[in-house]
Design an enzyme around this catalytic site. Structure first.
Site, short mmCIF file in Angstrom:
data_model
loop_
_atom_site.label_atom_id
_atom_site.label_comp_id
_atom_site.label_asym_id
_atom_site.label_seq_id
_atom_site.Cartn_x
_atom_site.Cartn_y
_atom_site.Cartn_z
N CYS A 82 -10.87 122.48 14.26
CA CYS A 82 -11.11 121.56 13.14
C CYS A 82 -11.25 122.34 11.84
CB CYS A 82 -12.32 120.66 13.44
SG CYS A 82 -12.42 119.27 12.31
N HIS A 192 -10.07 118.21 18.54
CA HIS A 192 -11.31 118.69 19.15
C HIS A 192 -11.15 118.81 20.67
CE1 HIS A 192 -14.01 118.43 15.65
NE2 HIS A 192 -13.14 117.53 15.24
N GLU A 194 -13.18 120.06 22.66
CA GLU A 194 -14.48 119.80 23.29
C GLU A 194 -14.80 118.32 23.38
OE1 GLU A 194 -13.98 120.57 20.22
OE2 GLU A 194 -15.52 119.79 18.90
#
Lengths: 214, 257
Positions: A82, A192, A194
């Protein structure tokens, strides 16, 4: 056992990133830190980040990490996520224009409204949600992830790398945008991992096992 | 091609426990937020929203533990709303692992909070939750107003104007609930959803009134919603998340399957 440093320069949610890495690398040591010596001692580095470009660059500088980052990115596997992707470029037009780290050639631009799909459907900004990522190159970090798998995005600015050979992934959002790059030991992405469920965890697992050679 | 329309289950959390239990997931403890979030992730939810309804201030911090636990084990976006009063509340939730924070009443009381919060943490983390009720009489041009206190207290604020203002103040997304439809199972207020979605550039999540899968698809196709949020139809096992997405895909909506 290896040591993985998640760089903490005070911008954004590091909890999810560090927990996701611990999840895929349960035997490794994951440290969340802004300590230069500790970061330099790590076998691989993850640089997340959220918020505005000017704040991120100021925070990197305040934490004394600017030259260290420039030094270190080519020396061991490095994952930018990001804002950790955007700050690698030369310049961002956010906040009236901000010079970034200049590690990768290119510009960060705001999505120009109005955006539409080829079918004429209006697209919102921020680009928020799950979009297909087309893999531009074969890369160890893409291993086991089907081309055009969906990843989670949340951003209003996008990167335009100056050298197309650095682009490792594309997404269509009104136009074709570069959503990940790969250069030597650097892999960095706008989305992202994650927060991208199984595909995201696979990407992180690939990263923690990657030798840094493209 | 663009971005998939999201399907979001919403869970009420009281003092660290999921209430109005989830009845379909085969999990040991349907009150445990981690179990429930994990179940919804496996079922294909695109995101999970927790609404903290904890009334007692003694238990206010339990939501932080919930968020920490869930974010340690479930790797999809997590939005948390309820009881946000100041920027420090936003920060604490994000630091605990939330991706987005929903601001509702506090935005009405003090709109600058939205600006301060989005300046500090980025628009993409700030969801303004907007509870609207139709106030125009039949036959008049439709008009909706913002209500607080669970739809009991009118504010006199026009809903469309409010959405535009909140977007200007830096909201990254709007969670739009029709207080006329909430709990009715007769479908979203599509005219309201369309009016808000057309008025702003930021994504709009439709909420309130879902009773079947066509309602979800209509929210997107007729209401122009970017995401659809529902509680009871998922919690009680009437429909699975996967059935919902398949149905939307059958109606030519881009979803993550």
């Amino acid at each position: 056992m290896q040591r993985i440093a998640v760089i903490d320069y005070g911008m954004g949610n590091l909890h999810s990133v560090s927990k996701a890495i611990e999840h895929v690398a349960p035997d490794d040591e994951v440290i969340v830190t802004d300590d230069e010596a500790l970061i330099r001692s790590a076998d691989r580095i993850v640089c997340p980040g959220q918020g505005a470009a000017a704040d991120c660059m100021a925070a990197i500088s305040q934490h004394g990490l600017t030259s260290m980052l420039v030094d270190i990115v080519d020396t061991r596997p490095f994952l930018g996520i990001c804002m950790g992707y955007q700050v690698l470029f030369d310049h961002s037009e956010e906040n009236g224009g901000v010079d970034c780290l200049g590690i990768v050639g290119g510009q960060v631009k705001r999505f120009a409204a109005p955006l539409h799909t080829p079918e004429g459907e209006r697209l919102k900004v921020p680009h928020m949600g799950w979009s297909q990522v087309n893999q531009a190159v074969e890369h160890p970090v893409w291993h086991g992830i089907t081309d055009a798998s969906r990843f989670y995005f949340a951003h209003s600015y996008f990167c335009q790398p100056s050298q197309v050979e650095h682009v490792s992934g594309y997404c269509d959002y009104g136009h074709k945008i570069a959503v990940s790059i790969a250069r030597g030991s650097i892999f960095a992405c706008q989305f992202h991992p994650e927060k991208s469920a199984d595909h995201g965890l696979q990407l992180l697992q690939n990263f923690v096992g990657w030798d840094g050679v493209q | 091609m663009g971005v998939a329309k999201r399907v979001i289950p919403c869970l009420d959390v009281d003092a660290g426990r999921v209430v109005k239990g989830v009845k379909f997931l085969e999990i040991r403890d349907a009150g445990d937020p981690v179990n429930v979030a994990r179940g919804y992730n496996e079922a294909g939810a695109d995101e999970i929203t927790f609404l903290d309804i904890t009334a007692s201030s003694d238990n206010r911090d339990t939501i932080l533990h919930v968020v920490e636990q869930v974010a340690s084990e479930v790797f999809i976006p997590l939005t948390v709303g309820g009881g946000i009063r100041q920027v420090s509340d936003v920060r604490r939730l994000l630091n605990a692992g939330a991706d987005k924070v929903g601001i509702n009443t506090a935005a009405v009381t003090r709109p600058e909070l939205v600006r301060e919060a989005s300046d500090k943490v980025g628009s993409q983390c700030i969801v303004v939750a907007l509870d609207a009720k139709q106030v125009s009489a039949p036959g008049e041009p439709q008009r909706w107003e913002i209500f607080t206190h669970g739809g009991r207290k009118p504010t006199g604020i026009d809903a469309v104007q409010w959405a535009i203002k909140m977007a200007d103040f830096g909201a990254g997304e709007i969670l739009l609930t029709s207080m006329d439809r909430d709990g009715t199972k007769i479908g979203f207020d599509l005219a309201l959803t369309r009016a808000i979605s057309d008025a702003v550039q930021i994504p709009v999540i439709a909420s309130g009134g879902v009773g079947n899968l066509d309602h979800l698809a209509d929210g997107v196709l007729k209401g122009g919603a970017d995401a659809v949020l529902a509680a009871s139809i998922f919690h009680f096992g009437e429909y699975s998340i996967r059935e919902a997405k398949q149905h939307m895909a059958d109606r030519s909506i881009e979803v993550r399957l």
